[in-house]
Structure formats: C-alpha cells, structure tokens
Write a protein that holds these residues in place. Structure first.
Motif, mmCIF file in Angstrom:
data_model
loop_
_atom_site.group_PDB
_atom_site.id
_atom_site.type_symbol
_atom_site.label_atom_id
_atom_site.label_comp_id
_atom_site.label_asym_id
_atom_site.label_seq_id
_atom_site.Cartn_x
_atom_site.Cartn_y
_atom_site.Cartn_z
ATOM 1 N N ASP A 101 0.863 -1.190 0.000
ATOM 2 C CA ASP A 101 0.000 0.000 0.000
ATOM 3 C C ASP A 101 0.898 1.238 0.000
ATOM 4 O O ASP A 101 1.862 1.304 0.766
ATOM 5 C CB ASP A 101 -0.894 -0.020 1.254
ATOM 6 N N ASP A 102 0.559 2.203 -0.825
ATOM 7 C CA ASP A 102 1.376 3.415 -0.906
ATOM 8 C C ASP A 102 1.281 4.275 0.347
ATOM 9 O O ASP A 102 2.141 5.108 0.587
ATOM 10 C CB ASP A 102 0.974 4.232 -2.140
ATOM 11 N N THR A 103 0.239 4.079 1.117
ATOM 12 C CA THR A 103 0.134 4.755 2.421
ATOM 13 C C THR A 103 0.720 3.812 3.471
ATOM 14 O O THR A 103 0.269 2.673 3.605
ATOM 15 C CB THR A 103 -1.341 5.066 2.745
ATOM 16 N N LEU A 104 1.717 4.305 4.193
ATOM 17 C CA LEU A 104 2.463 3.426 5.092
ATOM 18 C C LEU A 104 1.577 2.758 6.145
ATOM 19 O O LEU A 104 1.614 1.541 6.320
ATOM 20 C CB LEU A 104 3.584 4.211 5.778
ATOM 21 N N VAL A 105 0.789 3.582 6.856
ATOM 22 C CA VAL A 105 -0.003 3.037 7.967
ATOM 23 C C VAL A 105 -1.237 2.359 7.396
ATOM 24 O O VAL A 105 -2.284 2.966 7.160
ATOM 25 C CB VAL A 105 -0.372 4.142 8.972
ATOM 26 N N SER A 106 -1.088 1.075 7.157
ATOM 27 C CA SER A 106 -2.122 0.260 6.520
ATOM 28 C C SER A 106 -1.875 -1.180 6.948
ATOM 29 O O SER A 106 -0.720 -1.640 6.977
ATOM 30 C CB SER A 106 -1.981 0.399 4.993
ATOM 31 N N CYS A 107 -2.934 -1.882 7.285
ATOM 32 C CA CYS A 107 -2.747 -3.277 7.708
ATOM 33 C C CYS A 107 -2.004 -4.081 6.632
ATOM 34 O O CYS A 107 -1.253 -5.005 6.951
ATOM 35 C CB CYS A 107 -4.093 -3.935 8.003
ATOM 36 N N TYR A 108 -2.199 -3.747 5.376
ATOM 37 C CA TYR A 108 -1.521 -4.478 4.294
ATOM 38 C C TYR A 108 0.003 -4.335 4.379
ATOM 39 O O TYR A 108 0.730 -5.131 3.799
ATOM 40 C CB TYR A 108 -1.988 -3.972 2.930
ATOM 41 N N ASN A 109 0.472 -3.306 5.093
ATOM 42 C CA ASN A 109 1.915 -3.077 5.214
ATOM 43 C C ASN A 109 2.483 -3.516 6.557
ATOM 44 O O ASN A 109 3.661 -3.339 6.819
ATOM 45 C CB ASN A 109 2.222 -1.586 5.044
ATOM 46 N N CYS A 110 1.653 -4.064 7.394
ATOM 47 C CA CYS A 110 2.060 -4.334 8.781
ATOM 48 C C CYS A 110 2.778 -5.676 8.907
ATOM 49 O O CYS A 110 2.410 -6.656 8.263
ATOM 50 C CB CYS A 110 0.823 -4.334 9.680
ATOM 51 N N MET A 111 3.788 -5.713 9.752
ATOM 52 C CA MET A 111 4.523 -6.975 9.936
ATOM 53 C C MET A 111 3.679 -8.008 10.682
ATOM 54 O O MET A 111 4.029 -9.187 10.713
ATOM 55 C CB MET A 111 5.849 -6.735 10.656
ATOM 56 N N ASN A 112 2.577 -7.561 11.246
ATOM 57 C CA ASN A 112 1.711 -8.498 11.971
ATOM 58 C C ASN A 112 0.564 -9.034 11.123
ATOM 59 O O ASN A 112 -0.301 -9.739 11.628
ATOM 60 C CB ASN A 112 1.150 -7.821 13.224
ATOM 61 N N ARG A 113 0.562 -8.686 9.852
ATOM 62 C CA ARG A 113 -0.450 -9.288 8.973
ATOM 63 C C ARG A 113 0.170 -10.522 8.298
ATOM 64 O O ARG A 113 1.372 -10.601 8.096
ATOM 65 C CB ARG A 113 -0.966 -8.304 7.913
ATOM 66 N N ARG A 114 -0.695 -11.433 7.981
ATOM 67 C CA ARG A 114 -0.232 -12.655 7.309
ATOM 68 C C ARG A 114 -1.147 -12.909 6.129
ATOM 69 O O ARG A 114 -2.358 -13.013 6.294
ATOM 70 C CB ARG A 114 -0.246 -13.828 8.285
ATOM 71 N N TRP A 115 -0.564 -12.985 4.950
ATOM 72 C CA TRP A 115 -1.363 -13.214 3.749
ATOM 73 C C TRP A 115 -1.886 -14.639 3.724
ATOM 74 O O TRP A 115 -1.168 -15.584 4.047
ATOM 75 C CB TRP A 115 -0.535 -12.936 2.491
ATOM 76 N N LEU A 116 -3.139 -14.758 3.331
ATOM 77 C CA LEU A 116 -3.778 -16.072 3.194
ATOM 78 C C LEU A 116 -4.084 -16.315 1.727
ATOM 79 O O LEU A 116 -3.983 -15.406 0.904
ATOM 80 C CB LEU A 116 -5.086 -16.098 4.006
ATOM 81 N N ILE A 117 -4.490 -17.497 1.422
ATOM 82 C CA ILE A 117 -4.787 -17.832 0.029
ATOM 83 C C ILE A 117 -5.892 -16.922 -0.523
ATOM 84 O O ILE A 117 -5.907 -16.584 -1.707
ATOM 85 C CB ILE A 117 -5.170 -19.328 -0.082
ATOM 86 N N ASP A 118 -6.795 -16.492 0.349
ATOM 87 C CA ASP A 118 -7.909 -15.666 -0.109
ATOM 88 C C ASP A 118 -8.181 -14.503 0.839
ATOM 89 O O ASP A 118 -9.322 -14.093 1.029
ATOM 90 C CB ASP A 118 -9.171 -16.528 -0.237
ATOM 91 N N GLY A 119 -7.159 -14.000 1.467
ATOM 92 C CA GLY A 119 -7.381 -12.898 2.392
ATOM 93 C C GLY A 119 -6.142 -12.559 3.187
ATOM 94 O O GLY A 119 -5.018 -12.871 2.781
ATOM 95 N N VAL A 120 -6.373 -11.908 4.318
ATOM 96 C CA VAL A 120 -5.256 -11.537 5.185
ATOM 97 C C VAL A 120 -5.711 -11.648 6.635
ATOM 98 O O VAL A 120 -6.856 -11.321 6.960
ATOM 99 C CB VAL A 120 -4.744 -10.121 4.829
ATOM 100 N N GLU A 121 -4.841 -12.150 7.487
ATOM 101 C CA GLU A 121 -5.172 -12.267 8.901
ATOM 102 C C GLU A 121 -4.265 -11.364 9.723
ATOM 103 O O GLU A 121 -3.191 -10.953 9.263
ATOM 104 C CB GLU A 121 -4.999 -13.721 9.384
ATOM 105 N N CYS A 122 -4.739 -11.057 10.943
ATOM 106 C CA CYS A 122 -3.913 -10.305 11.879
ATOM 107 C C CYS A 122 -3.452 -11.285 12.954
ATOM 108 O O CYS A 122 -4.278 -11.890 13.641
ATOM 109 C CB CYS A 122 -4.699 -9.166 12.516
ATOM 110 N N ILE A 123 -2.129 -11.424 13.089
ATOM 111 C CA ILE A 123 -1.622 -12.414 14.044
ATOM 112 C C ILE A 123 -1.517 -11.846 15.455
ATOM 113 O O ILE A 123 -1.175 -12.563 16.386
ATOM 114 C CB ILE A 123 -0.257 -12.975 13.606
ATOM 115 N N GLN A 124 -1.836 -10.575 15.626
ATOM 116 C CA GLN A 124 -1.819 -9.995 16.973
ATOM 117 C C GLN A 124 -2.931 -10.564 17.838
ATOM 118 O O GLN A 124 -2.859 -10.512 19.054
ATOM 119 C CB GLN A 124 -2.009 -8.481 16.906
ATOM 120 N N PHE A 125 -3.960 -11.073 17.199
ATOM 121 C CA PHE A 125 -5.091 -11.603 17.955
ATOM 122 C C PHE A 125 -4.758 -12.931 18.638
ATOM 123 O O PHE A 125 -5.489 -13.386 19.479
ATOM 124 C CB PHE A 125 -6.298 -11.808 17.041
ATOM 125 N N LYS A 126 -3.650 -13.559 18.219
ATOM 126 C CA LYS A 126 -3.327 -14.880 18.780
ATOM 127 C C LYS A 126 -2.970 -14.775 20.245
ATOM 128 O O LYS A 126 -2.326 -13.830 20.647
ATOM 129 C CB LYS A 126 -2.159 -15.489 18.003
#
Lengths: 249, 72
Positions: free
Chosen positions: B47-72
C-alpha cells in the motif's frame, strides 16, 4: 586476475526470517556483498510464492534471488553463503539455499516450470531435491525444517522465467527530496538508476526521449528479462507505478 | 485488540480482515485505529500509504485474504 575464470551464478535464499527479525532481502544483500568482496552492483529480485495453509511461511512467502559473476568456486560460494545464513537467519526459520551455475547444461524449462508451479501449488521438499539433483542445482537446507529449499529453487526458476519479481529496495533519483517530485527523461532515469528499460503497465517499452514524472517511492520490477521501471499514464504524464500496481510482480 | 473489531472477525481459524485484499481504504482505517501497527520491510509493503494493515509486519497473507496475528 584471469577473467576467463569468472563464472555466472544465480543464488536464491528463502525462509530465513521471522516476525521482527532481519528480512530475507537484507540477508540476501549481505550474502551478495560478501561473495562480491563488497562490490556487488546487481539488483536482487523478490519472488512471490504460494500462500496456503499447508505451507509454513511466516507472513508472505517470498524468495530473494541475485545474479553473481565471480571466480570463486561453487564450494567457496556455498561455504560463505551458508556461514552467513547460519549467523543471520532467525532461530525459528527454515532456511534454504539454491545455487545455479548459469553456464551449466540444465533443463531451463523444467526449472521455470517448478518456479511457476510454486506460485500456485503446494510443492514438497522432495519435489525440490529431486529436481535440483536432476538439473545439477546446488540445493541445501540450514536449520529448522529446511522447507526453505522449495522457495529457494523456485526463486531461481522464476528469475530465469524473466517476467516475475520486484526489485529489492527503492530507486533514488532525488524524487523524495522534492515535494513536487522530479521530471526526468527515460534516458536519464536509465543512466542514473542502472535499470535497463522503462515499461508501461501493458509491457510496452517507452522511448528514451519520453519524460517521466517521479514521486515518492520508486520501485522496479523484473520483466522481459530486464530490470524495469514500471510507469502508468496519469493526468497527461507518465508516473512511476503505485505499489498496488507493482503487486502483480 | 478491541479497537480492531470493526475490521476483523474470527472465521473459526484466524482473525481475518473483513474487507479482503484490495480494500486499501479499510486497511488504512484499521491500521490508524490499531496501537500495534508496525511496518513490515519496505519490500513487503503493497500500500502506498504506510499506515495500513496491508503493510504491517503483523499481517499474514492467506490464500484468499489476510489475517492479523496480533489476535493470537
């Protein structure tokens, strides 16, 4: 030093990092510099692989590949690369290393096919080791489950494919120091950046006299077997591609 | 992580971003609300805007989406 002793190599690593640790791209950069005695000038490419529940990737599953010309032997290359991997890889990672002698006789199409399949299918370590043995690619694992051998081999296949991968890092042409961005000709951009071509989103190459408007982060991709600046037509001028456009690579 | 409830939901396995992989606007809004946002390596940002979940080290790409691993 005798130039005839120099050989060409493709080297790829995968699965060396964990959340919050040094990234695989940075480790690849360091290995490239070690193997080049601090004079590495070639770009590193990042290749996106399949994300699937059966693949134990950290967060994005990408491999990093670079080209190297050196008079070092395979044994020395491997020894230096492995030493750095062991030193720098995250404790919870599963690093893999692949080294291809570019001038060797191998089934290039088979390697490309493996790379493309690894973007869409779950491959196994056995798949990777079997193909590497068949093609004469040096493939080795250096910790954890060693799953990184799959991505390491696939990364070389995708680099050989010539139409995949983003270039690690950013291209600095002064555009971030100027709020308005900068205007440069294609020729100036290529001379100053070391890139090979400028292409639009359809893959059409721009002429050297075309003028580009560059702003914010400028990144390159690997396409048509060349390092390319990707641009798009916006408000009557050519602009550097947005990250969402680069994502296709 | 209560502040991320409008953007994430548990799908039985992971905490999944409700808005898929192409909704930068929602991704930015979620990251703005999140106290744990931390940028991933620049090479992994999309994402061209830095503060975005798509740019976060705590997101994990899935086959059909993205998860947030902070919830674990």
């Amino acid at each position: 030093m005798n130039n005839e002793q120099f050989k060409s190599w493709l080297i790829c690593i995968d699965d060396t990092d964990d959340i919050g640790t040094k990234g695989t791209g940075e480790i690849a950069q360091e290995i490239a510099e070690i193997l080049s005695d601090g004079a590495h000038r070639s770009f590193i490419t990042r290749h996106q692989l399949y994300v699937h529940p059966d693949i134990p990737y950290t967060s994005h599953n990408s491999a990093m590949c670079f080209y190297l010309e050196t008079n070092k032997t395979l044994e020395v290359i491997k020894q230096l690369a492995v030493a750095h991997l062991l030193e720098q890889s995250a404790a919870a990672s599963d690093p893999g290393l692949a080294i291809l002698a570019c001038d060797s006789q191998f089934d290039k199409e088979a390697l490309i096919r493996f790379g493309l399949e690894a973007k869409e299918q779950v491959k196994t370590k056995k798949d990777a080791y079997d193909l590497a043995l068949q093609l004469g690619v040096s493939l080795s694992e250096h910790g954890g489950t060693g799953q990184g051998v799959i991505g390491a081999l696939a990364g070389i296949g995708l680099r050989l494919y010539g139409q995949d991968g983003r270039v690690k890092g950013q291209i600095d042409l002064g555009q971030e120091r100027c709020e308005e961005g900068v205007e440069l000709s294609v020729e100036e951009v290529l001379t100053r950046s070391g890139l090979d071509i400028v292409v639009d989103l359809s893959g059409q190459q721009l002429k050297s006299t075309e003028v580009l408007h560059l702003s914010n982060k400028v990144k390159a991709v690997y396409c048509q077997h060349q390092f390319a600046l990707l641009v798009y037509w916006n408000e009557d001028r050519w602009c550097n591609a947005l990250k969402r456009q680069l994502k296709e690579y | 992580m209560i502040q991320l409830k409008p953007w994430y939901q548990f799908d039985g396995k992971v905490f999944r971003f409700k808005f898929g992989t192409e909704n930068s606007e929602a991704s930015r809004q979620a990251a703005q609300a999140c106290k744990q946002f931390s940028p991933d390596d620049e090479d992994e940002q999309i994402d061209d805007t830095l503060v975005s979940c798509y740019n976060c080290m705590n997101r994990r790409w899935l086959i059909d989406g993205v998860e947030c691993i902070q919830f674990k």
